[in-house]
Each structure stands twice: as C-alpha cells, then as structure tokens.
Design a protein around this motif. Sequence first.
Motif, short mmCIF file in Angstrom:
data_model
loop_
_atom_site.label_atom_id
_atom_site.label_comp_id
_atom_site.label_asym_id
_atom_site.label_seq_id
_atom_site.Cartn_x
_atom_site.Cartn_y
_atom_site.Cartn_z
N ALA A 1 0.49 7.59 3.61
CA ALA A 1 -0.94 7.31 3.49
C ALA A 1 -1.17 5.83 3.22
CB ALA A 1 -1.54 8.15 2.37
N GLY A 2 -0.29 5.22 2.41
CA GLY A 2 -0.43 3.81 2.11
C GLY A 2 -0.24 2.92 3.32
N VAL A 3 0.56 3.35 4.26
CA VAL A 3 0.78 2.59 5.49
C VAL A 3 -0.42 2.71 6.43
CG1 VAL A 3 2.20 2.40 7.57
CG2 VAL A 3 3.29 2.76 5.35
N ILE A 4 -0.97 3.92 6.53
CA ILE A 4 -2.04 4.18 7.50
C ILE A 4 -3.41 3.76 6.98
CG2 ILE A 4 -3.20 5.97 8.85
CD1 ILE A 4 -0.56 7.53 8.81
N ILE A 5 -3.73 4.15 5.76
CA ILE A 5 -5.07 3.86 5.18
C ILE A 5 -4.88 3.05 3.89
CG2 ILE A 5 -6.34 5.78 6.19
CD1 ILE A 5 -5.75 7.42 3.70
N ASN A 6 -4.26 1.89 4.02
CA ASN A 6 -3.88 1.12 2.83
C ASN A 6 -5.09 0.67 2.01
OD1 ASN A 6 -4.43 -1.75 4.10
ND2 ASN A 6 -3.13 -0.66 5.55
N ARG A 7 -6.22 0.35 2.67
CA ARG A 7 -7.39 -0.10 1.89
C ARG A 7 -7.88 1.01 0.98
NH1 ARG A 7 -12.62 -2.82 4.69
NH2 ARG A 7 -10.97 -4.23 5.38
N GLY B 1 0.82 -1.21 0.00
CA GLY B 1 0.00 0.00 0.00
C GLY B 1 0.85 1.25 0.00
N ALA B 2 1.95 1.22 0.74
CA ALA B 2 2.87 2.36 0.76
C ALA B 2 3.47 2.58 -0.62
CB ALA B 2 3.97 2.13 1.79
N LEU B 3 3.85 1.48 -1.29
CA LEU B 3 4.40 1.59 -2.64
C LEU B 3 3.37 2.15 -3.61
CD1 LEU B 3 6.68 0.98 -4.67
CD2 LEU B 3 5.77 -1.33 -4.88
#
Length: 261
Positions: free
Chosen positions: A78-84, A46-48
């Motif tokens: 943002a990808g780490v926190i709200i990956n969905r 998600g981070a990527l």
Amino acid sequence: MLEALEYYQSLAQKFQGQFLTGLGILVVLMGLCIWLAGLRWRRIVGALAGAMIAGTGVLVISGSARVVLTACAIGLLAGVIINRIVFGIFGAIVGALIIMIILANKTYNTADNFTSYPTWSEYEIGSIPIPAPAVLEINVKMAEYFIGRAKIAIASAGIISFAGAGAAAVIAVLAVLMFPRLFIAVVSSALGSAVIFTGMIMLLFYKGSRPITYIADKPRFYAMAFGAMVIFGAIIQLILSPSVFARVSSAKPADKEKGEK
C-alpha cells in the motif's frame, strides 16, 4: 516505565556484539537515507511507513507472527502504490499518539505503574554475551509488555486526551492534502531521525554506555536535538527535491533557447 527501560538497557549491553554493531550501523545508514532523501524515495519510505502501521496495528490485536508478517506485506504494498495516503495515515496516528501521551501524562505514570515487567535472572549477573535466540526473545517479550501497558494507558485516558488526539489527526490529514510535499518531508525527516536515534542507541549499548539513562536525565535537550534534526532534514529534502512545477518551469527556458537556435 523508566525502571523497565533501564532494566532492558542492562540486558542490551550484553547482547552479542555482531547484533549491536552490524545491525546498528545498518539502522543508522537507513535512517540517514530516510532523513535526507525522503522526498526522492517517497515510495520506499511510504512502504516502510505502511509496513510499520499495519504490523504494529495487527500486533496490538494479535500476537501471531504469521498474521503480523502478512499485515506488514500488505502495508508495504500500500505504501508503494498510495504513498501519499499512507503518509497521511502514518502522520495522523503518530501525531495523535504523541498528543495523547502528553495530555495523559499523569495517567501514563500511574497506569499499572509499569510494574511486573518480564525479567531474565540468568542474564542479570556477569558479563557473558547474550546469544542471538535469547536476544530475540527479550526484544519480543519487552515489546509485548510495553504495547500492553500502552493499551492500558490509552483505555484509561480522559476525554481531553482523545479530543487532542483527534484534533492532531485532523490537522495531519488536512496538512497532507494542502501541503503534501512539506508534510511528506517533515514525516520522512521525523521517521529518519527516530531511526538514526535507534541505531545510535544500539551502538552505544555495544560500547557499554547508558543512552536511555542519559535521555531520561536530559529529556528537553534530546527533544530539542530531535526537533532540530527534523527541521534540518525537511529543509534539505525540499531543497534537493524540487517540485514538478519548479522542474517544468526551469526546463521551459532551455527548450525555448533550443527552438530559437
């Protein structure tokens, strides 16, 4: 477009070997991890994805390296926190672009004819390896060129193309809300497959091969191979990463046996 890609290919075959082999192997390994373990590493993937969305979006608007890097950092966080949510946005954008390209195929072929692409005459003749600074310049200039052509093509696309892109985006959003595990598995598998293909192309450049020409000659075959990789990777992820409900259900009998003892 093919002419510009083949010109880039002729230069890429002369990039320094360390750049193609070392980075190519690293890219393939990273792609394998994303392809088969996206659900287990959903925060990393998600981070990527977030960094790619933010960086590419800002790059289209502004060419400032500092702004692009800042956007990548924000997207990564943002990808780490709200990956969905990030997965949903990533799937919606990619899906919309793919549908738009398919529906606006004629427009993409005629828009500016992909002419006047940047050239480097000093590297066209001979087989002397191209140094790292020039490699960076070539990749940046060619990326800017293709992004510019994509902007022209999108701007000239018809209503049908935009309607199809909007429908694809809506479907992606609904899918991530209704079937989050399946959606994330498919998106991770597709992203991993694309990264693997990129790494393999880099390694083939090092061997003096012409992967872009091969793909252009047999697009359906490579599209089918890509699709098969996406399906296989998604299935493996779903098998290796059971849902929370399945893990809880399998743990309950064990807890019951302990209580009886």
